[in-house]
Motif scaffolding. Structure first.
Motif, PDB file in Angstrom:
ATOM      1  N   VAL A 228       0.849  -1.183   0.000  1.00 32.15           N
ATOM      2  CA  VAL A 228       0.000   0.000   0.000  1.00 32.15           C
ATOM      3  C   VAL A 228       0.887   1.237   0.000  1.00 32.15           C
ATOM      4  O   VAL A 228       1.941   1.252   0.652  1.00 32.15           O
ATOM      5  N   SER A 229       0.469   2.268  -0.705  1.00 29.93           N
ATOM      6  CA  SER A 229       1.222   3.523  -0.697  1.00 29.93           C
ATOM      7  C   SER A 229       0.255   4.697  -0.755  1.00 29.93           C
ATOM      8  O   SER A 229      -0.840   4.593  -1.308  1.00 29.93           O
ATOM      9  N   ALA A 230       0.681   5.810  -0.180  1.00 36.57           N
ATOM     10  CA  ALA A 230      -0.106   7.040  -0.202  1.00 36.57           C
ATOM     11  C   ALA A 230       0.815   8.202   0.099  1.00 36.57           C
ATOM     12  O   ALA A 230       1.838   8.049   0.768  1.00 36.57           O
ATOM     13  N   ALA A 231       0.466   9.369  -0.418  1.00 37.14           N
ATOM     14  CA  ALA A 231       1.250  10.582  -0.191  1.00 37.14           C
ATOM     15  C   ALA A 231       0.575  11.448   0.859  1.00 37.14           C
ATOM     16  O   ALA A 231      -0.640  11.366   1.072  1.00 37.14           O
ATOM     17  N   MET A 232       1.394  12.262   1.530  1.00 37.02           N
ATOM     18  CA  MET A 232       0.852  13.208   2.507  1.00 37.02           C
ATOM     19  C   MET A 232      -0.263  14.028   1.855  1.00 37.02           C
ATOM     20  O   MET A 232      -0.114  14.521   0.731  1.00 37.02           O
ATOM     21  N   GLY A 233      -1.372  14.191   2.564  1.00 43.38           N
ATOM     22  CA  GLY A 233      -2.496  14.947   2.031  1.00 43.38           C
ATOM     23  C   GLY A 233      -3.545  14.081   1.382  1.00 43.38           C
ATOM     24  O   GLY A 233      -4.656  14.538   1.144  1.00 43.38           O
ATOM     25  N   GLU A 234      -3.205  12.823   1.071  1.00 49.53           N
ATOM     26  CA  GLU A 234      -4.186  11.910   0.502  1.00 49.53           C
ATOM     27  C   GLU A 234      -4.986  11.231   1.611  1.00 49.53           C
ATOM     28  O   GLU A 234      -4.546  11.167   2.758  1.00 49.53           O
TER      29      GLU A 234
END
Length: 458
Positions: free
Chosen positions: A10-16
């Motif tokens: 799993v991956s995600a960026a700050m603000g998502e």
């Protein structure tokens, strides 16, 4: 039991938004009369786990991760252990249990300008009459009618018991020898029992203003999770960790520990006003439910089960009305409390929550018995962008006691400290014994050091 997937990247960026992943579970010897899930997981980045039975041969589990803003950039590994059983004590496990899942969650830095703006309030903002900044954190709190005070335990700047007298604003403090895990008050609000690892601190709160407070250290052979304290000075403890355990009842007069009814570790408890029983909301067990433990001669002697399976869930927390006639749960479901076993824990209605995936985090019944004040949290996976591990917005709501009709609802305003505005998270609410006062404990988000407040709402 086998999983369609047993490892998740799993991956995600700050603000998502906070991500989630689900997997299908195939059951060889599926349930006929219902199924129980016992689960445990590491929480480096995992925040919650949901479980759904789809058919006699399939189920689904959903893993919910923390919002990226609640974590520093990097990769976080977690493990989940699932035990599916045909009976509550897990004497009949489903073939393939236990099943282990693993996750790898990568958080990356945000691109400039990607953080979403503060959401517009859906309801009027709650403006307190007074906001008092505390010099300590709060991990658990109760209201004392005897002192008209909020009784708190915290870890920073040092493990301590804190008492804030609402009438005078006076603050009293007791340094603790071990880190506290929880606090419970006697029914009259005069005594406090503080949970620790293998210890209970019993305090006469009225003596905190004297040079020699009456404090006893009691031995208990468990890490204390939730506990209740009856008028006879017996603390009934639910261990914080393990699986199926027993209630530990410790007498403050004799420092004698006795072992009683079976209970699932990690549950939350509420003492009935008659003090002949307490109710427990289970955690780490799906479906989440309530159960009753009958107290006899200072011991939790008998456990009575809920009449429901996978209906009217409790969602891991429980409160009682001042009369003890109504049981409130974190899902908003309410139940009757009765000495008649056939009428006990019977569903009696539902509080309508404003979020699609709302839950109640703290609740207080008024002294007059006319209204219920509570904190509602949005637990949906995409709800938050604050640097808060719980990743949830919160509202303050008041409903009528009899018909559960909406009377008041507020969003929480940001709090300005040294010229900078911060979001706040409501943690506890209380209603005073005088029938008029309402109080909230909250903490600021998005700050390196936690700042806590007591707000006088009316």
């Amino acid at each position: 039991m086998t999983a369609e997937e047993d490892h998740f990247e799993v991956s995600a960026a700050m603000g998502e938004p906070a991500p989630s992943r689900s997997t299908l579970l195939k059951l060889e010897n599926g349930p006929e009369d219902g199924i129980y899930l016992y689960y445990d997981f590491t929480s480096n980045a995992l925040d919650d786990l949901l479980f759904f039975v789809e058919s006699d041969t399939t189920a689904r589990t959903e893993l919910r991760f923390r919002a990226p803003a609640a974590l520093a950039p990097g990769t976080y590994t977690d493990f989940v252990v699932l035990d599916l059983c045909l009976d509550e004590l897990c004497l009949q496990p489903v073939n393939g249990s236990p099943l282990t899942l693993s996750t790898s969650y990568t958080v990356t830095a945000a691109t400039v300008g990607t953080l979403p703006p503060e959401p517009e309030p859906a309801w009027p903002l709650l403006e307190p009459l007074q906001r008092i900044e505390l010099s300590h954190d709060v991990i658990d709190a109760e209201y004392s009618a005897a002192l008209d005070a909020i009784v708190m335990v915290g870890l920073r700047p040092a493990p301590a018991l804190h008492v804030y007298l609402l009438g005078s604003g006076e603050r009293r403090e007791l340094t603790l020898q071990r880190a506290p895990t929880s606090v419970a008050l006697s029914p009259d609000g005069r005594f406090a029992a503080l949970g620790h690892d293998a210890m209970i601190t019993h305090v006469d709160l009225a003596t905190l203003e004297t040079p020699s407070p009456e404090v006893k250290q009691l031995d208990v052979s468990a890490r204390v999770g939730a506990l209740v304290l009856d008028r006879h000075g017996v603390a009934h403890v639910i261990p914080a960790v393990d699986q199926w355990v027993v209630v530990h009842s410790v007498d403050a007069v004799t420092n004698v520990e006795r072992l009683g009814s079976m209970v699932r570790a990690g549950g939350v408890a509420a003492l009935h006003p008659t003090e002949d029983a307490f109710y427990v909301a289970t955690r780490g067990l799906s479906p989440a439910k309530i159960e009753k433990h009958v107290i006899q001669n200072g011991l939790a002697a008998e456990r009575l089960d809920s009449p429901y399976h996978a209906q009217h869930e409790a969602c891991g927390n429980v409160w009682l009305s001042r009369t003890g006639k109504t049981i409130y749960t974190a899902c908003g479901n309410t139940f009757r409390s009765s000495a008649d076993a056939k009428q006990d824990m019977v569903y009696s209605g539902q509080i309508e929550l404003s979020f699609d995936r709302g839950r109640i985090d703290s609740l207080s019944h008024s002294a007059a018995g006319t209204d219920v004040l509570f904190i509602e949290a949005d637990s949906s996976i995409g709800c938050a962008h604050h640097s808060d591990p719980a990743s949830c917005l919160r509202r303050i709501t008041v409903v009528g006691s009899e018909f559960l009709d909406l009377r008041e609802r507020y969003d929480l305003p940001r709090v300005t400290v040294n010229g900078q505005a911060f979001s706040q998270r409501a943690m506890f609410v209380f209603q005073g014994a005088d029938g008029h006062g309402r109080y909230m404990i909250s903490r600021l988000l998005e700050v390196p050091a936690e700042t806590h407040f007591i707000s006088i709402l009316r």
